[in-house]
Design a protein around this motif. Structure first.
Motif, PDB file in Angstrom:
ATOM      1  N   ILE A   4       0.859  -1.181   0.000  1.00  0.00           N
ATOM      2  CA  ILE A   4       0.000   0.000   0.000  1.00  0.00           C
ATOM      3  C   ILE A   4       0.892   1.226   0.000  1.00  0.00           C
ATOM      4  O   ILE A   4       1.705   1.406   0.901  1.00  0.00           O
ATOM      5  N   SER A   5       0.739   2.056  -0.998  1.00  0.00           N
ATOM      6  CA  SER A   5       1.575   3.248  -1.091  1.00  0.00           C
ATOM      7  C   SER A   5       1.100   4.323  -0.118  1.00  0.00           C
ATOM      8  O   SER A   5      -0.049   4.316   0.351  1.00  0.00           O
ATOM      9  N   TYR A   6       1.990   5.247   0.184  1.00  0.00           N
ATOM     10  CA  TYR A   6       1.652   6.371   1.053  1.00  0.00           C
ATOM     11  C   TYR A   6       0.491   7.171   0.458  1.00  0.00           C
ATOM     12  O   TYR A   6      -0.426   7.589   1.177  1.00  0.00           O
ATOM     13  N   LYS A   7       0.516   7.361  -0.849  1.00  0.00           N
ATOM     14  CA  LYS A   7      -0.538   8.135  -1.513  1.00  0.00           C
ATOM     15  C   LYS A   7      -1.894   7.450  -1.373  1.00  0.00           C
ATOM     16  O   LYS A   7      -2.912   8.094  -1.093  1.00  0.00           O
ATOM     17  N   SER A   8      -1.901   6.120  -1.528  1.00  0.00           N
ATOM     18  CA  SER A   8      -3.167   5.381  -1.393  1.00  0.00           C
ATOM     19  C   SER A   8      -3.710   5.506   0.015  1.00  0.00           C
ATOM     20  O   SER A   8      -4.931   5.660   0.213  1.00  0.00           O
ATOM     21  N   GLU A  43      -8.839  -1.441  -3.065  1.00  0.00           N
ATOM     22  CA  GLU A  43      -9.725  -2.551  -2.713  1.00  0.00           C
ATOM     23  C   GLU A  43      -9.358  -3.811  -3.495  1.00  0.00           C
ATOM     24  O   GLU A  43      -9.365  -4.923  -2.942  1.00  0.00           O
ATOM     25  N   ASP A  44      -8.992  -3.652  -4.767  1.00  0.00           N
ATOM     26  CA  ASP A  44      -8.570  -4.812  -5.565  1.00  0.00           C
ATOM     27  C   ASP A  44      -7.288  -5.421  -4.999  1.00  0.00           C
ATOM     28  O   ASP A  44      -7.141  -6.640  -4.924  1.00  0.00           O
ATOM     29  N   ASP A  45      -6.354  -4.562  -4.601  1.00  0.00           N
ATOM     30  CA  ASP A  45      -5.089  -5.057  -4.049  1.00  0.00           C
ATOM     31  C   ASP A  45      -5.329  -5.822  -2.744  1.00  0.00           C
ATOM     32  O   ASP A  45      -4.703  -6.866  -2.494  1.00  0.00           O
ATOM     33  N   ILE A  46      -6.216  -5.285  -1.902  1.00  0.00           N
ATOM     34  CA  ILE A  46      -6.493  -5.934  -0.613  1.00  0.00           C
ATOM     35  C   ILE A  46      -7.361  -7.180  -0.805  1.00  0.00           C
ATOM     36  O   ILE A  46      -7.255  -8.154  -0.065  1.00  0.00           O
ATOM     37  N   GLY A  47      -8.228  -7.124  -1.825  1.00  0.00           N
ATOM     38  CA  GLY A  47      -9.127  -8.244  -2.071  1.00  0.00           C
ATOM     39  C   GLY A  47     -10.393  -8.175  -1.268  1.00  0.00           C
ATOM     40  O   GLY A  47     -11.048  -9.199  -1.031  1.00  0.00           O
ATOM     41  N   SER A  48     -10.751  -6.961  -0.845  1.00  0.00           N
ATOM     42  CA  SER A  48     -11.974  -6.794  -0.042  1.00  0.00           C
ATOM     43  C   SER A  48     -12.444  -5.356  -0.162  1.00  0.00           C
ATOM     44  O   SER A  48     -11.625  -4.431  -0.240  1.00  0.00           O
TER      45      SER A  48
END
Length: 302
Positions: A4-8, A43-48
Motif C-alpha cells: 500500500i503506497s503512502y498516496k493510497s 480494494e482490488d489489491d487488498i481483495g476486499s
C-alpha cells in the motif's frame, strides 16, 4: 502480501474520515474521478471492499475500519519522518562536532555567537571536542570533527585548498608582567626592545603554533630571540607562572579574562599583526547543516 503506497493511504484516510467522495477529493486538492480510481485499486489489491456505497451514504466496512485504525498512526509517523528529513536537508537538525582550543572560552565573539546559534536552532546538537589547532586539521581530514576553531598562521589557514577558513576572532598581542616588575609601574605601551634581556614563560611549541610563531617573529623583528625558560600547555598555567615571578609572557589580550592576581597587562607599542582565530571546515563538505553553521558565523562576523 500486498503493498500500500503512502498516496493510497492518504486518499483512503481522507475518504474514510469524510465518508463522502466529493468532500474527500476537495480536501486532497484533486478531482473525484482519480480518487475513486485509487480507492478501487486499493480494494482490488487488498481483495476486499473498504466502503459500502449507495446513492446517499458511504460507510466503512469492517476491513475498512481496521485499515483506518492502522493507517492513521502510519500516516502521522510518515509525515513526521518527512518533516524531520526535510529539516535535516535544510540544516536545521542534527549534530555538529566542533573542535576547540582551550582559549575559545576566553574569546569575546565566538561564545556569544555559539549561544545565539543554539537559541535559533535548538534541535542541533553542538558537541565540543577539545584539541590543539594542528590536531583539528588532521581530525577534519579524518572526519572526526566537522568544523574547528583554530588559531594557526593565516597563510596556513588560507592556502591549503582542502580547507575553507572564515576569520571569526581578531586579537592583539599584549605584555603580561608580574605586578612588581619595573615595567608594570608605567601605563605607557612598552617597546619590544626593552624585553630583550627578559626571561619568558610561554607555550610548548607544538601546543600553540598560532601563537609561538608570531612571538618569535615579533622578537626577531626587534632584534632579539626570546629566552624561554619555562613552558606550559595551558594559558592559566602560563599566567600563573608569570604571577609567581618566573618570567614575563606575550599573549592575546583576550587572556586577561583569566583574571590572575599579581599580573599586570600592558600594551606593546608595536605588537605586530593581529592574531586570528579561524572557523575551519573541509572545502568539499556538502552538509547543509555545516553550511548553515558556517554561514551563521560569517554573517554575524561581517
Amino acid at each position: 502480501m500486498f503493498h500500500i503506497s503512502y498516496k493510497s493511504l492518504r486518499y483512503f484516510v481522507a475518504t474514510a474520515e469524510e465518508l463522502h467522495f466529493r468532500r474527500a477529493a476537495e480536501r486532497l486538492g484533486i478531482t473525484q474521478p482519480p480518487l475513486s480510481i485509487r480507492i478501487r485499486q486499493l480494494e482490488d489489491d487488498i481483495g476486499s471492499p473498504l466502503f459500502e456505497r449507495d446513492r446517499r451514504n458511504v460507510r466503512l466496512t469492517k476491513v475498512g475500519a481496521v485499515l483506518l485504525e492502522e493507517a492513521r498512526p502510519l500516516l502521522a509517523q510518515t509525515e513526521l519522518l518527512s518533516k524531520s528529513v526535510e529539516r535535516a536537508a535544510m540544516g536545521e537538525v542534527g549534530e555538529i562536532r566542533i573542535g576547540v582550543t582551550q582559549s575559545v572560552a576566553l574569546m569575546g565573539k565566538v561564545p556569544r555567537v555559539l549561544r545565539q546559534f543554539r537559541r535559533e536552532y535548538p534541535d542541533v546538537r553542538l558537541t565540543l571536542v577539545e584539541m590543539l589547532s594542528n590536531a583539528q586539521l588532521v581530525a577534519l581530514r579524518e572526519d572526526r570533527i566537522d568544523v574547528g576553531f583554530v588559531r594557526i598562521p593565516g597563510t596556513l589557514a588560507t592556502t591549503q585548498t582542502d580547507f575553507q577558513a572564515i576569520p571569526v576572532e581578531t586579537d592583539e598581542l599584549a605584555l603580561y608582567l608580574p605586578s612588581d616588575h619595573a615595567l608594570a609601574k608605567t601605563l605607557a605601551p612598552v617597546d619590544m626592545e626593552e624585553l630583550a634581556n627578559e626571561t619568558f614563560v610561554f607555550y610548548e611549541r607544538e601546543v600553540a603554533t598560532g601563537l609561538h610563531e608570531p612571538l618569535l617573529a615579533l622578537c626577531k623583528r626587534h632584534g632579539f630571540e626570546p629566552r624561554i625558560e619555562q613552558q606550559a600547555r595551558e594559558p592559566t598555567t602560563i599566567i600563573g607562572l608569570v604571577s609567581s615571578g618566573f618570567g614575563i609572557t606575550i599573549l592575546p589580550r583576550s587572556f586577561t579574562r583569566i583574571g590572575q592576581e599579581g599580573v599586570v597587562v600592558r600594551a606593546i607599542s608595536d605588537p605586530g599583526p593581529p592574531i586570528k582565530t579561524w572557523l575551519t571546515s573541509l572545502s568539499d563538505n556538502r552538509s547543509a547543516l555545516i553550511r548553515r553553521f558556517c554561514g551563521h558565523f560569517e554573517n554575524l562576523m561581517t
